[in-house]
Design a protein around this motif. Structure first.
Motif, PDB file in Angstrom:
ATOM      1  N   LEU A 130      -6.564  -2.194  -2.272  1.00  0.00           N
ATOM      2  CA  LEU A 130      -5.393  -2.580  -1.486  1.00  0.00           C
ATOM      3  C   LEU A 130      -5.530  -2.124  -0.041  1.00  0.00           C
ATOM      4  O   LEU A 130      -5.125  -2.838   0.884  1.00  0.00           O
ATOM      5  CB  LEU A 130      -4.111  -2.009  -2.098  1.00  0.00           C
ATOM      6  CG  LEU A 130      -3.593  -2.683  -3.353  1.00  0.00           C
ATOM      7  CD1 LEU A 130      -2.401  -1.909  -3.922  1.00  0.00           C
ATOM      8  CD2 LEU A 130      -3.214  -4.129  -3.089  1.00  0.00           C
ATOM      9  N   LEU A 131      -6.093  -0.951   0.158  1.00  0.00           N
ATOM     10  CA  LEU A 131      -6.318  -0.473   1.513  1.00  0.00           C
ATOM     11  C   LEU A 131      -7.309  -1.379   2.251  1.00  0.00           C
ATOM     12  O   LEU A 131      -7.128  -1.673   3.437  1.00  0.00           O
ATOM     13  CB  LEU A 131      -6.817   0.973   1.481  1.00  0.00           C
ATOM     14  CG  LEU A 131      -6.820   1.717   2.798  1.00  0.00           C
ATOM     15  CD1 LEU A 131      -5.451   1.697   3.457  1.00  0.00           C
ATOM     16  CD2 LEU A 131      -7.271   3.154   2.573  1.00  0.00           C
TER      17      LEU A 131
ATOM     18  N   GLY B 201      -5.764   1.315  -5.357  1.00  0.00           N
ATOM     19  CA  GLY B 201      -5.380   1.799  -4.028  1.00  0.00           C
ATOM     20  C   GLY B 201      -6.463   1.572  -3.001  1.00  0.00           C
ATOM     21  O   GLY B 201      -6.190   1.167  -1.861  1.00  0.00           O
ATOM     22  N   ARG B 202      -7.694   1.806  -3.391  1.00  0.00           N
ATOM     23  CA  ARG B 202      -8.833   1.603  -2.489  1.00  0.00           C
ATOM     24  C   ARG B 202      -8.963   0.139  -2.095  1.00  0.00           C
ATOM     25  O   ARG B 202      -9.155  -0.198  -0.926  1.00  0.00           O
ATOM     26  CB  ARG B 202     -10.094   2.089  -3.214  1.00  0.00           C
ATOM     27  CG  ARG B 202     -11.371   1.985  -2.467  1.00  0.00           C
ATOM     28  CD  ARG B 202     -12.501   2.619  -3.273  1.00  0.00           C
ATOM     29  NE  ARG B 202     -12.595   2.095  -4.625  1.00  0.00           N
ATOM     30  CZ  ARG B 202     -13.420   1.109  -4.979  1.00  0.00           C
ATOM     31  NH1 ARG B 202     -14.199   0.550  -4.092  1.00  0.00           N
ATOM     32  NH2 ARG B 202     -13.460   0.702  -6.225  1.00  0.00           N
TER      33      ARG B 202
ATOM     34  N   VAL C 248       0.844  -1.203   0.000  1.00  0.00           N
ATOM     35  CA  VAL C 248       0.000   0.000   0.000  1.00  0.00           C
ATOM     36  C   VAL C 248       0.875   1.247   0.000  1.00  0.00           C
ATOM     37  O   VAL C 248       0.609   2.205  -0.742  1.00  0.00           O
ATOM     38  CB  VAL C 248      -0.974  -0.009   1.200  1.00  0.00           C
ATOM     39  CG1 VAL C 248      -1.659   1.332   1.374  1.00  0.00           C
ATOM     40  CG2 VAL C 248      -2.016  -1.111   1.016  1.00  0.00           C
TER      41      VAL C 248
ATOM     42  N   ALA D 119       1.983   6.497  -7.041  1.00  0.00           N
ATOM     43  CA  ALA D 119       0.883   7.307  -7.581  1.00  0.00           C
ATOM     44  C   ALA D 119       1.172   8.795  -7.390  1.00  0.00           C
ATOM     45  O   ALA D 119       0.993   9.592  -8.323  1.00  0.00           O
ATOM     46  CB  ALA D 119      -0.428   6.921  -6.912  1.00  0.00           C
TER      47      ALA D 119
ATOM     48  N   SER E  97      -5.589   3.625 -10.707  1.00  0.00           N
ATOM     49  CA  SER E  97      -4.798   3.828  -9.488  1.00  0.00           C
ATOM     50  C   SER E  97      -5.703   4.040  -8.278  1.00  0.00           C
ATOM     51  O   SER E  97      -5.416   3.533  -7.193  1.00  0.00           O
ATOM     52  CB  SER E  97      -3.832   4.991  -9.646  1.00  0.00           C
ATOM     53  OG  SER E  97      -4.514   6.210  -9.826  1.00  0.00           O
ATOM     54  N   PHE E  98      -6.791   4.761  -8.463  1.00  0.00           N
ATOM     55  CA  PHE E  98      -7.706   4.982  -7.334  1.00  0.00           C
ATOM     56  C   PHE E  98      -8.362   3.680  -6.911  1.00  0.00           C
ATOM     57  O   PHE E  98      -8.396   3.343  -5.724  1.00  0.00           O
ATOM     58  CB  PHE E  98      -8.772   6.024  -7.691  1.00  0.00           C
ATOM     59  CG  PHE E  98      -9.764   6.227  -6.593  1.00  0.00           C
ATOM     60  CD1 PHE E  98      -9.428   6.948  -5.460  1.00  0.00           C
ATOM     61  CD2 PHE E  98     -11.034   5.674  -6.678  1.00  0.00           C
ATOM     62  CE1 PHE E  98     -10.340   7.128  -4.429  1.00  0.00           C
ATOM     63  CE2 PHE E  98     -11.955   5.842  -5.657  1.00  0.00           C
ATOM     64  CZ  PHE E  98     -11.603   6.573  -4.528  1.00  0.00           C
TER      65      PHE E  98
ATOM     66  N   ASP F 290       2.314   1.667  -3.481  1.00  0.00           N
ATOM     67  CA  ASP F 290       1.268   2.130  -4.407  1.00  0.00           C
ATOM     68  C   ASP F 290       1.020   3.625  -4.242  1.00  0.00           C
ATOM     69  O   ASP F 290       0.968   4.365  -5.230  1.00  0.00           O
ATOM     70  CB  ASP F 290      -0.022   1.339  -4.161  1.00  0.00           C
ATOM     71  CG  ASP F 290      -1.178   1.861  -4.993  1.00  0.00           C
ATOM     72  OD1 ASP F 290      -1.092   1.791  -6.230  1.00  0.00           O
ATOM     73  OD2 ASP F 290      -2.158   2.354  -4.391  1.00  0.00           O
ATOM     74  N   ILE F 291       0.891   4.090  -3.022  1.00  0.00           N
ATOM     75  CA  ILE F 291       0.640   5.512  -2.770  1.00  0.00           C
ATOM     76  C   ILE F 291       1.847   6.347  -3.208  1.00  0.00           C
ATOM     77  O   ILE F 291       1.700   7.382  -3.867  1.00  0.00           O
ATOM     78  CB  ILE F 291       0.314   5.753  -1.285  1.00  0.00           C
ATOM     79  CG1 ILE F 291      -1.041   5.116  -0.945  1.00  0.00           C
ATOM     80  CG2 ILE F 291       0.306   7.247  -0.949  1.00  0.00           C
ATOM     81  CD1 ILE F 291      -1.350   5.048   0.533  1.00  0.00           C
TER      82      ILE F 291
END
Length: 169
Positions: free
Chosen positions: A52-53, A49-50, A24, A31, A45-46, A27-28
């Motif tokens: 993965l979170l 990321g969402r 995570v 990005a 990416s959004f 990824d952040i």
């Protein structure tokens, strides 16, 4: 000291959860770096990321549940003797086991629903159910670790690696 297979299993789940923290964070970082340096946003990416979170949250539940390092309120626990502390620990762990088991059941329904409905990401049309399945595996791991914690609290308190928990007669 030789570690039991149960302790190695517990450690493995904690390492997997730690790995998802790294994923995570990477990824952040990527990005933000790409967006701020070359003005590029990688597709989905959004959404990635969402999801993965979400995976991180469920594996984090698994990692914190066994050790009892999640948020607790020890107002009563701190003011009773060791025997009652152990009884409170067992009761609280049983409640946690019930709640996380129900959560695991409902999350499996979400995995099945996203698979059956063929839910895809917006940009690349990637299926989302594998992300939900990995999160569900973290929830299953949480149930297993909470069950192990409950068993050890009741039958093997000396196996708990928490200085607060002592064997009481």
């Amino acid at each position: 000291m030789k570690r039991s297979s149960m302790d190695r299993f517990i450690d493995s789940i904690e390492w997997i959860a730690a790995g998802f923290v790294g994923i995570v964070a990477l990824d952040i970082f990527l990005a933000v770096l790409l967006r701020n340096t070359v003005n590029y946003v990688f597709p989905d990416s959004f959404d990635i990321g969402r999801m993965l979170l979400g995976i991180l949250i469920f594996w984090g539940i698994a990692a914190t549940s066994y050790r009892g390092t999640h948020i607790t309120v020890d107002l009563i626990w701190a003011n009773v003797g060791p025997r009652y502390q152990r009884m409170i620990d067992v009761f609280a762990t049983l409640v946690l086991l019930f709640v996380v088991t129900v959560q695991t059941y409902t999350l499996f329904d979400k995995v099945r629903g996203t698979y059956r409905d063929n839910v895809l990401t917006y940009d690349t049309h990637m299926p989302t159910w594998p992300f939900f399945a990995v999160a569900w595996a973290g929830d299953v791991s949480a149930v297993l670790l909470i069950a192990i914690r409950t068993y050890r609290l009741v039958f093997q308190p000396e196996e708990m690696h928490d200085p607060k928990i002592k064997a009481t007669e």
